[in-house]
Scaffold this active site. Structure first.
Site, PDB file in Angstrom:
ATOM      1  N   ARG A 181      46.534  50.044   3.540  1.00 43.93           N
ATOM      2  CA  ARG A 181      47.737  50.644   4.132  1.00 43.93           C
ATOM      3  C   ARG A 181      48.160  51.959   3.471  1.00 43.93           C
ATOM      4  O   ARG A 181      48.439  52.941   4.166  1.00 43.93           O
ATOM      5  CB  ARG A 181      48.906  49.653   4.139  1.00 43.93           C
ATOM      6  CG  ARG A 181      48.602  48.349   4.900  1.00 43.93           C
ATOM      7  CD  ARG A 181      49.846  47.554   5.216  1.00 43.93           C
ATOM      8  NE  ARG A 181      50.682  48.260   6.166  1.00 43.93           N
ATOM      9  CZ  ARG A 181      51.771  48.917   5.858  1.00 43.93           C
ATOM     10  NH1 ARG A 181      52.200  48.948   4.616  1.00 43.93           N
ATOM     11  NH2 ARG A 181      52.441  49.554   6.772  1.00 43.93           N
ATOM     12  N   TYR A 226      48.011  54.956   6.096  1.00 48.55           N
ATOM     13  CA  TYR A 226      49.297  55.392   6.669  1.00 48.55           C
ATOM     14  C   TYR A 226      50.177  56.115   5.650  1.00 48.55           C
ATOM     15  O   TYR A 226      51.319  56.425   5.967  1.00 48.55           O
ATOM     16  CB  TYR A 226      50.097  54.189   7.187  1.00 48.55           C
ATOM     17  CG  TYR A 226      49.305  53.203   8.003  1.00 48.55           C
ATOM     18  CD1 TYR A 226      48.828  53.525   9.269  1.00 48.55           C
ATOM     19  CD2 TYR A 226      49.039  51.927   7.508  1.00 48.55           C
ATOM     20  CE1 TYR A 226      48.101  52.608  10.011  1.00 48.55           C
ATOM     21  CE2 TYR A 226      48.312  51.004   8.251  1.00 48.55           C
ATOM     22  CZ  TYR A 226      47.850  51.362   9.500  1.00 48.55           C
ATOM     23  OH  TYR A 226      47.127  50.450  10.229  1.00 48.55           O
ATOM     24  N   TYR A 254      48.755  42.789   7.408  1.00 48.27           N
ATOM     25  CA  TYR A 254      47.780  43.870   7.499  1.00 48.27           C
ATOM     26  C   TYR A 254      47.191  44.196   6.130  1.00 48.27           C
ATOM     27  O   TYR A 254      46.899  45.341   5.820  1.00 48.27           O
ATOM     28  CB  TYR A 254      48.412  45.115   8.147  1.00 48.27           C
ATOM     29  CG  TYR A 254      49.066  44.789   9.469  1.00 48.27           C
ATOM     30  CD1 TYR A 254      48.291  44.523  10.580  1.00 48.27           C
ATOM     31  CD2 TYR A 254      50.458  44.704   9.600  1.00 48.27           C
ATOM     32  CE1 TYR A 254      48.889  44.187  11.801  1.00 48.27           C
ATOM     33  CE2 TYR A 254      51.056  44.364  10.808  1.00 48.27           C
ATOM     34  CZ  TYR A 254      50.264  44.117  11.899  1.00 48.27           C
ATOM     35  OH  TYR A 254      50.843  43.780  13.088  1.00 48.27           O
ATOM     36  N   ARG A 301      54.342  41.290  11.242  1.00 54.47           N
ATOM     37  CA  ARG A 301      54.759  41.751   9.922  1.00 54.47           C
ATOM     38  C   ARG A 301      56.020  41.058   9.390  1.00 54.47           C
ATOM     39  O   ARG A 301      56.083  40.683   8.222  1.00 54.47           O
ATOM     40  CB  ARG A 301      55.009  43.259  10.000  1.00 54.47           C
ATOM     41  CG  ARG A 301      55.209  43.916   8.666  1.00 54.47           C
ATOM     42  CD  ARG A 301      55.649  45.375   8.836  1.00 54.47           C
ATOM     43  NE  ARG A 301      54.941  46.117   9.830  1.00 54.47           N
ATOM     44  CZ  ARG A 301      53.911  46.946   9.596  1.00 54.47           C
ATOM     45  NH1 ARG A 301      53.495  47.146   8.376  1.00 54.47           N
ATOM     46  NH2 ARG A 301      53.331  47.599  10.586  1.00 54.47           N
ATOM     47  N   CYS A 326      35.235  55.074  -4.483  1.00 53.02           N
ATOM     48  CA  CYS A 326      34.885  56.479  -4.668  1.00 53.02           C
ATOM     49  C   CYS A 326      35.432  57.353  -3.560  1.00 53.02           C
ATOM     50  O   CYS A 326      34.674  57.936  -2.767  1.00 53.02           O
ATOM     51  CB  CYS A 326      33.371  56.611  -4.800  1.00 53.02           C
ATOM     52  SG  CYS A 326      32.817  55.721  -6.243  1.00 53.02           S
ATOM     53  N   GLU A 327      36.727  57.409  -3.462  1.00 48.06           N
ATOM     54  CA  GLU A 327      37.429  58.268  -2.506  1.00 48.06           C
ATOM     55  C   GLU A 327      38.762  58.642  -3.141  1.00 48.06           C
ATOM     56  O   GLU A 327      39.419  57.773  -3.736  1.00 48.06           O
ATOM     57  CB  GLU A 327      37.757  57.512  -1.208  1.00 48.06           C
ATOM     58  CG  GLU A 327      36.581  56.956  -0.489  1.00 48.06           C
ATOM     59  CD  GLU A 327      36.540  57.349   0.980  1.00 48.06           C
ATOM     60  OE1 GLU A 327      37.336  58.216   1.405  1.00 48.06           O
ATOM     61  OE2 GLU A 327      35.700  56.774   1.673  1.00 48.06           O
ATOM     62  N   GLY A 387      56.915  44.083  16.340  1.00 45.80           N
ATOM     63  CA  GLY A 387      57.327  45.389  15.863  1.00 45.80           C
ATOM     64  C   GLY A 387      58.466  45.446  14.868  1.00 45.80           C
ATOM     65  O   GLY A 387      58.705  46.498  14.261  1.00 45.80           O
ATOM     66  N   PRO A 391      55.918  38.558  16.924  1.00 49.12           N
ATOM     67  CA  PRO A 391      56.122  39.127  15.588  1.00 49.12           C
ATOM     68  C   PRO A 391      54.917  38.903  14.693  1.00 49.12           C
ATOM     69  O   PRO A 391      54.245  37.879  14.787  1.00 49.12           O
ATOM     70  CB  PRO A 391      57.313  38.312  15.057  1.00 49.12           C
ATOM     71  CG  PRO A 391      57.154  36.975  15.709  1.00 49.12           C
ATOM     72  CD  PRO A 391      56.603  37.261  17.089  1.00 49.12           C
TER      73      PRO A 391
HETATM   74  N1  LLP Z   1      51.892  42.730  19.681  1.00 45.38           N
HETATM   75  C1  LLP Z   1      51.053  43.751  19.898  1.00 45.38           C
HETATM   76  C2  LLP Z   1      50.562  43.990  21.255  1.00 45.38           C
HETATM   77  C3  LLP Z   1      50.669  44.578  18.832  1.00 45.38           C
HETATM   78  O1  LLP Z   1      49.849  45.604  19.063  1.00 45.38           O
HETATM   79  C4  LLP Z   1      51.162  44.340  17.526  1.00 45.38           C
HETATM   80  C5  LLP Z   1      50.757  45.164  16.402  1.00 45.38           C
HETATM   81  C6  LLP Z   1      52.032  43.235  17.356  1.00 45.38           C
HETATM   82  C7  LLP Z   1      52.388  42.458  18.454  1.00 45.38           C
HETATM   83  C8  LLP Z   1      52.596  42.866  16.020  1.00 45.38           C
HETATM   84  O2  LLP Z   1      53.395  43.860  15.510  1.00 45.38           O
HETATM   85  P1  LLP Z   1      54.271  43.638  14.190  1.00 45.38           P
HETATM   86  O3  LLP Z   1      55.336  42.610  14.510  1.00 45.38           O
HETATM   87  O4  LLP Z   1      53.371  43.160  13.118  1.00 45.38           O
HETATM   88  O5  LLP Z   1      54.830  44.968  13.915  1.00 45.38           O
HETATM   89  N2  LLP Z   1      47.991  47.968  10.574  1.00 45.38           N
HETATM   90  C9  LLP Z   1      49.317  48.518  10.788  1.00 45.38           C
HETATM   91  C10 LLP Z   1      50.073  47.796  11.872  1.00 45.38           C
HETATM   92  C11 LLP Z   1      49.347  47.755  13.196  1.00 45.38           C
HETATM   93  C12 LLP Z   1      50.118  47.078  14.265  1.00 45.38           C
HETATM   94  C13 LLP Z   1      49.299  46.877  15.470  1.00 45.38           C
HETATM   95  N3  LLP Z   1      49.926  46.135  16.494  1.00 45.38           N
HETATM   96  C14 LLP Z   1      50.063  48.518   9.463  1.00 45.38           C
HETATM   97  O6  LLP Z   1      49.529  48.046   8.463  1.00 45.38           O
HETATM   98  O7  LLP Z   1      51.171  49.001   9.399  1.00 45.38           O
END
Ligand code: LLP
Length: 423
Positions: free
Chosen positions: A317, A321, A376, A281, A347-348, A244, A279
């Protein structure tokens, strides 16, 4: 810090000019910097050096085999959410004993695959899943190591689509009711309770939600798991705090991994557990770009459009979002600044990388780098409008490798048939 920088007026990935990659590989293309990937991984891992921990890179953020392999070599485990991600993690050389399986909808075949692979643990998200896991484990004569994903009801202050730790979300079990769920798990013969898990959302730019969630989980651990549950034989060895941590796309100032780690380590004091972190992102986001070529400039009475060859099919993205992606010219330009939407060929009307952005007026054939596209990006790409998926390129110093080929037109119809009876 990343390794996409201008040298003499043009952008390089490490020591390779992006222009060269575009000439040789074509556009659109995802480009990753290995030095940035390795650095981000080790900075994150080192931040937790003081405590027993396992970094499980979240495969959903970027699942390319070469990247996963590089993380595995640095000692990373993996956070997976499907049998497909498990397959990738194992193919990349991942150690099953460092794989955690999250997700609300694990299917029987996926669970069997994970049990037979000997993964570290299943992060269970519901009581029905618990019962199914017990039954499936019995079927393959194994004990499934589980942790319960608790939902601490904390607002992560991020986009609603990527908030996961609030009461109304589909993820996890209500922390207040989870003692009962743990008790049920303890009574099931083919489960072994080993941990507790929590993930509240993605792209978090302040420490407060992490600290609040940890405090809730901690209070619960101290009161319930170390007390009542321990008496019943549960031994909580792992505390999984999910992923996150946010990155800088525009003007955000997310906490540094060191500060994040300090806050978490402080919240853990006195607790005898191995910490698991997932982690995604923060490791890959700023280690990748999407390289795209300007096709047309279209000026109307009300708006300017820069039409490029990458679209929402390659990087969804902004469309999904409303997220901000910085866009930079590959060759620095002195052209006048215009205000434009940077859009793709799909085409959107939702097919855009940027809205009302001030950029140096590009011309047909110019290259643009869509920054912060390593997380992502490719993993969410599709073939919408029948565009072959772009290649993925990994730069290492003055060399680069195509780590996923550009799809071909034949790839587009791979697996499709016109039934003989209908011909
Ligand atoms: N662990 C779990 C259980 C998760 O659901 C996620 C992300 C992570 C770890 C990794 O999170 P990060 O460190 O990457 O924030 N497609 C969206 C993001 C979706 C995240 C889903 N879960 C975007 O492009 O912002």
């Amino acid at each position: 810090m990343n390794h996409f920088e201008y040298r003499n007026g043009e952008m390089f990935a490490e020591a390779v000019p992006l222009r060269r990659i575009a000439q040789e590989v074509g556009t659109p293309a995802y480009i990753y910097s290995l030095a940035t990937l390795k650095r981000h991984y080790s900075v994150f891992d080192q931040a937790f050096a003081k405590v027993p921990h396992i970094v499980c890179f979240s495969v959903k953020a970027n699942s390319n085999l070469a990247l996963l392999h590089s993380f595995a070599k640095q000692g990373s485990g993996f956070d997976i959410v499907s049998g497909g991600e498990l397959f990738r993690a194992l193919k990349a050389g991942g150690d099953p004993k460092k794989i955690v399986f999250s997700g609300v909808g694990k299917k029987k075949q996926e669970i069997e695959y994970a049990l037979n692979s000997g993964i570290l643990m299943f992060n269970v998200e519901s009581e029905e899943e618990l019962a199914a896991l017990n039954e499936i484990a019995a079927g393959v004569k194994k004990k499934a190591p589980i942790s319960l994903r608790v939902n601490p009801d904390v607002d992560p202050q991020t986009h609603p689509y990527i908030s996961t730790g609030m009461k109304k979300s589909k993820f996890g079990v209500d922390i207040k009711k989870s003692l009962d769920t743990y008790k049920k798990a303890l009574s099931m013969k083919n489960l072994e309770v080993v941990g507790v898990d929590c993930h509240i959302g993605s792209q978090l730019t302040s420490l407060t939600p992490f600290v609040d969630a940890l405090a809730k989980v901690r209070e619960y651990l101290d009161r319930v798991l170390a007390g009542e549950l321990k008496k019943e034989g549960a031994q909580i060895r792992y505390l999984d705090l999910g992923g996150g941590l946010g990155i800088n796309y525009n003007d955000e100032t997310p906490p540094l991994p060191d500060d994040y780690a300090k806050a978490i380590i402080q919240g853990l004091e006195g607790l005898d557990v191995t910490l698991i972190l997932e982690p995604g992102r923060v490791i890959v986001g700023n280690a990748g770009i999407l390289l795209t070529e300007v096709q047309y400039i279209k000026e109307t009475d009300t708006k300017n459009f820069v039409i490029v060859d990458g679209g929402m099919n390659d990087l969804i993205r902004p469309a999904l979002y409303g997220s901000y992606q910085a866009i930079r010219p590959v060759v620095e330009s002195k052209a006048e600044t215009i205000n434009a939407d940077v859009v793709g060929p799909i085409c959107e009307s939702g097919d855009f990388f940027a809205k009302d952005r001030d950029i140096a007026r590009p011309k047909r054939g110019d290259l643009l780098a869509v920054m912060s596209a390593g997380a992502y990006g490719f993993t969410m790409a599709s073939n919408y409008n029948s565009h072959p998926k772009p290649p993925e390129v990994l730069v290492d110093g003055d060399k680069y490798y195509i780590v996923r080929k550009r799809e071909t037109l034949d790839d587009l119809i791979n697996g499709e048939v016109i039934p003989a009876a209908l011909q």
